[in-house]
Design a protein around this motif. Structure first.
Motif, PDB file in Angstrom:
ATOM      1  N   ILE A 134      -7.365  16.393  -0.651  1.00 49.43           N
ATOM      2  CA  ILE A 134      -8.799  16.113  -1.155  1.00 49.43           C
ATOM      3  C   ILE A 134      -8.905  15.574  -2.476  1.00 49.43           C
ATOM      4  O   ILE A 134      -9.589  14.531  -2.640  1.00 49.43           O
ATOM      5  CB  ILE A 134      -9.744  17.494  -0.882  1.00 49.43           C
ATOM      6  CG1 ILE A 134      -9.534  17.802   0.540  1.00 49.43           C
ATOM      7  CG2 ILE A 134     -11.113  17.281  -1.482  1.00 49.43           C
ATOM      8  CD1 ILE A 134     -10.241  18.994   0.788  1.00 49.43           C
ATOM      9  N   PRO A 135      -8.387  16.260  -3.469  1.00 53.68           N
ATOM     10  CA  PRO A 135      -8.279  15.541  -4.869  1.00 53.68           C
ATOM     11  C   PRO A 135      -7.468  14.398  -5.247  1.00 53.68           C
ATOM     12  O   PRO A 135      -7.587  13.666  -6.177  1.00 53.68           O
ATOM     13  CB  PRO A 135      -7.979  16.686  -5.790  1.00 53.68           C
ATOM     14  CG  PRO A 135      -7.012  17.626  -4.932  1.00 53.68           C
ATOM     15  CD  PRO A 135      -7.466  17.433  -3.560  1.00 53.68           C
ATOM     16  N   ALA A 136      -6.486  14.090  -4.431  1.00 50.94           N
ATOM     17  CA  ALA A 136      -5.663  12.949  -4.586  1.00 50.94           C
ATOM     18  C   ALA A 136      -6.219  11.823  -4.568  1.00 50.94           C
ATOM     19  O   ALA A 136      -5.907  10.993  -5.703  1.00 50.94           O
ATOM     20  CB  ALA A 136      -4.489  12.890  -3.376  1.00 50.94           C
ATOM     21  N   PRO A 137      -7.114  11.150  -3.939  1.00 47.90           N
ATOM     22  CA  PRO A 137      -7.932   9.913  -4.061  1.00 47.90           C
ATOM     23  C   PRO A 137      -8.330   9.888  -5.579  1.00 47.90           C
ATOM     24  O   PRO A 137      -8.485   8.871  -6.021  1.00 47.90           O
ATOM     25  CB  PRO A 137      -8.776  10.002  -3.145  1.00 47.90           C
ATOM     26  CG  PRO A 137      -8.332  11.046  -1.847  1.00 47.90           C
ATOM     27  CD  PRO A 137      -7.645  11.999  -2.568  1.00 47.90           C
ATOM     28  N   PHE A 156       0.992  14.219  -6.053  1.00 46.26           N
ATOM     29  CA  PHE A 156      -0.015  15.365  -5.925  1.00 46.26           C
ATOM     30  C   PHE A 156       0.156  16.082  -4.420  1.00 46.26           C
ATOM     31  O   PHE A 156       0.079  17.429  -4.648  1.00 46.26           O
ATOM     32  CB  PHE A 156      -1.473  14.791  -6.036  1.00 46.26           C
ATOM     33  CG  PHE A 156      -1.698  14.580  -7.633  1.00 46.26           C
ATOM     34  CD1 PHE A 156      -2.147  15.507  -8.361  1.00 46.26           C
ATOM     35  CD2 PHE A 156      -1.396  13.426  -8.010  1.00 46.26           C
ATOM     36  CE1 PHE A 156      -2.409  15.341  -9.656  1.00 46.26           C
ATOM     37  CE2 PHE A 156      -1.910  13.174  -9.257  1.00 46.26           C
ATOM     38  CZ  PHE A 156      -2.372  14.153 -10.186  1.00 46.26           C
ATOM     39  N   LEU A 157       0.442  15.366  -3.528  1.00 42.47           N
ATOM     40  CA  LEU A 157       0.809  16.128  -2.276  1.00 42.47           C
ATOM     41  C   LEU A 157       2.016  16.942  -2.232  1.00 42.47           C
ATOM     42  O   LEU A 157       2.118  18.000  -1.658  1.00 42.47           O
ATOM     43  CB  LEU A 157       0.806  15.162  -0.990  1.00 42.47           C
ATOM     44  CG  LEU A 157      -0.431  14.536  -0.529  1.00 42.47           C
ATOM     45  CD1 LEU A 157       0.066  13.537   0.402  1.00 42.47           C
ATOM     46  CD2 LEU A 157      -1.581  15.149  -0.333  1.00 42.47           C
ATOM     47  N   LEU A 158       2.952  16.582  -3.105  1.00 37.97           N
ATOM     48  CA  LEU A 158       4.172  17.275  -3.195  1.00 37.97           C
ATOM     49  C   LEU A 158       3.853  18.496  -4.054  1.00 37.97           C
ATOM     50  O   LEU A 158       4.572  19.788  -3.678  1.00 37.97           O
ATOM     51  CB  LEU A 158       5.357  16.394  -3.870  1.00 37.97           C
ATOM     52  CG  LEU A 158       6.695  17.084  -3.928  1.00 37.97           C
ATOM     53  CD1 LEU A 158       7.144  17.524  -2.381  1.00 37.97           C
ATOM     54  CD2 LEU A 158       7.470  16.139  -4.759  1.00 37.97           C
ATOM     55  N   MET A 217      -5.477  21.795  -7.721  1.00 38.73           N
ATOM     56  CA  MET A 217      -5.150  20.407  -8.036  1.00 38.73           C
ATOM     57  C   MET A 217      -6.079  19.337  -8.830  1.00 38.73           C
ATOM     58  O   MET A 217      -5.712  18.556  -9.453  1.00 38.73           O
ATOM     59  CB  MET A 217      -5.002  19.657  -6.696  1.00 38.73           C
ATOM     60  CG  MET A 217      -3.580  20.450  -5.628  1.00 38.73           C
ATOM     61  SD  MET A 217      -2.170  20.602  -6.506  1.00 38.73           S
ATOM     62  CE  MET A 217      -1.999  18.663  -7.063  1.00 38.73           C
ATOM     63  N   MET A 218      -7.497  19.947  -8.394  1.00 37.72           N
ATOM     64  CA  MET A 218      -8.454  19.064  -9.061  1.00 37.72           C
ATOM     65  C   MET A 218      -8.450  19.330 -10.620  1.00 37.72           C
ATOM     66  O   MET A 218      -8.451  18.443 -11.486  1.00 37.72           O
ATOM     67  CB  MET A 218      -9.708  19.561  -8.662  1.00 37.72           C
ATOM     68  CG  MET A 218     -11.027  18.594  -9.089  1.00 37.72           C
ATOM     69  SD  MET A 218     -11.031  16.728  -8.626  1.00 37.72           S
ATOM     70  CE  MET A 218     -11.560  17.322  -6.950  1.00 37.72           C
ATOM     71  N   MET A 219      -8.060  20.689 -11.297  1.00 34.15           N
ATOM     72  CA  MET A 219      -8.049  20.829 -12.535  1.00 34.15           C
ATOM     73  C   MET A 219      -6.615  20.378 -13.041  1.00 34.15           C
ATOM     74  O   MET A 219      -6.762  19.778 -14.218  1.00 34.15           O
ATOM     75  CB  MET A 219      -8.089  22.220 -12.690  1.00 34.15           C
ATOM     76  CG  MET A 219      -9.214  23.189 -12.426  1.00 34.15           C
ATOM     77  SD  MET A 219     -10.706  22.605 -13.301  1.00 34.15           S
ATOM     78  CE  MET A 219     -10.036  22.888 -14.918  1.00 34.15           C
ATOM     79  N   SER A 220      -5.676  20.053 -12.119  1.00 36.62           N
ATOM     80  CA  SER A 220      -4.444  19.606 -12.687  1.00 36.62           C
ATOM     81  C   SER A 220      -4.857  17.875 -12.937  1.00 36.62           C
ATOM     82  O   SER A 220      -4.147  17.389 -13.807  1.00 36.62           O
ATOM     83  CB  SER A 220      -3.472  19.629 -11.459  1.00 36.62           C
ATOM     84  OG  SER A 220      -2.282  19.026 -11.969  1.00 36.62           O
ATOM     85  N   ILE A 221      -5.754  17.455 -12.067  1.00 41.70           N
ATOM     86  CA  ILE A 221      -5.964  15.811 -12.514  1.00 41.70           C
ATOM     87  C   ILE A 221      -6.669  15.809 -13.715  1.00 41.70           C
ATOM     88  O   ILE A 221      -6.346  15.006 -14.586  1.00 41.70           O
ATOM     89  CB  ILE A 221      -7.055  15.290 -11.289  1.00 41.70           C
ATOM     90  CG1 ILE A 221      -5.995  15.245  -9.887  1.00 41.70           C
ATOM     91  CG2 ILE A 221      -7.481  13.928 -11.634  1.00 41.70           C
ATOM     92  CD1 ILE A 221      -6.865  14.895  -8.587  1.00 41.70           C
ATOM     93  N   TYR A 222      -7.709  16.838 -14.081  1.00 41.76           N
ATOM     94  CA  TYR A 222      -8.506  16.563 -15.338  1.00 41.76           C
ATOM     95  C   TYR A 222      -7.354  16.865 -16.424  1.00 41.76           C
ATOM     96  O   TYR A 222      -7.670  16.246 -17.418  1.00 41.76           O
ATOM     97  CB  TYR A 222      -9.597  17.449 -15.216  1.00 41.76           C
ATOM     98  CG  TYR A 222     -10.721  17.227 -14.455  1.00 41.76           C
ATOM     99  CD1 TYR A 222     -11.448  16.147 -14.871  1.00 41.76           C
ATOM    100  CD2 TYR A 222     -10.794  18.078 -13.330  1.00 41.76           C
ATOM    101  CE1 TYR A 222     -12.747  15.888 -14.100  1.00 41.76           C
ATOM    102  CE2 TYR A 222     -12.158  17.531 -12.731  1.00 41.76           C
ATOM    103  CZ  TYR A 222     -13.077  16.566 -13.098  1.00 41.76           C
ATOM    104  OH  TYR A 222     -13.958  15.909 -12.173  1.00 41.76           O
TER     105      TYR A 222
END
Length: 217
Positions: free
Chosen positions: A200-203, A133-135, A105-110
């Motif tokens: 965790i990475p959502a914020p 992101f939670l979904l 998920m962190m890489m997805s945000i980047y």
């Protein structure tokens, strides 16, 4: 002979005690007058729950006992030890899976920084971004849980095929069984773990500046 009823039916004779004494008197009248000694006695309990109590009463009289209850307790202890080992392995696997989902998920945000900026510019609330992101994290957990269940069923099928035995009716049976509720619980728990790891990475996605996200995307 029937080993299910005890070794005496295969290695000896089962008969009425009085009939045995009468038969012994006919064969050897002198021996029949002597006191009879027994090296063991078979005690049949009314039900399985009363076996421990019956054993304790017999031991209180100074006799040694042996029953399937002792074997069952030994198997339970072995099973409990195996469960603890497998539980430890499962806990480590769960931690590794949670870290993997959080990293994904962190890489997805980047990789989707610009997309997040566009979403914010269009007026989507921070709550919507977090839910998105939670979904996704829950979906990853769902796929992982489903894959684990499929693998478990495959392993269970192999175990049952290797240990299959036929009962009296000729129907084969195995030692591995996975109840439906356990499958649902496993999938649901996998989704919860995914959502927990994705939280965790959502914020970070929520804190991105729309303008900076579009420029750096």
């Amino acid at each position: 002979g029937d080993y299910n009823k005890g070794y005496a039916t295969s290695d000896g004779l089962v008969m009425d005690l009085q009939a045995l004494k009468e038969l012994a008197a006919k064969v050897d009248p002198a021996a029949a007058k002597k006191a009879t000694a027994y090296n063991q006695v078979l005690v049949k309990a009314a039900d399985l729950k009363s076996v421990p109590e019956v054993e304790s009463q017999i031991k209180a009289l100074g006799y040694e006992t042996s029953s399937y209850e002792d074997m069952r307790k030994s198997l339970e202890e072995q099973s409990r030890a195996i469960q603890l080992i497998l539980g430890g392995i499962g806990a480590v696997s769960l931690l590794v899976a949670a870290i993997g989902i959080a990293n994904t998920m962190m890489m997805s945000i980047y990789e989707r920084t610009k997309e997040i900026g566009v979403i914010k510019v269009l007026g989507c609330s921070l709550k919507n971004i977090r839910q998105m992101f939670l979904l996704e994290a829950a979906f990853i957990g769902l796929m992982g849980g489903a894959a684990g269940c499929v693998l478990s069923f495959a392993v269970s099928t192999v175990i049952n095929a290797l240990t299959a035995t036929k009962n009296i009716m000729g129907v084969g049976g195995g030692i591995s069984f996975i109840p439906p509720w356990l499958v649902l619980a496993a999938v649901g728990f996998s989704m919860l773990v995914g959502m927990g790891a994705g939280y965790i990475p959502a914020p970070r996605a929520m804190r991105l500046s729309p303008l900076a996200a579009i420029q750096n995307g």
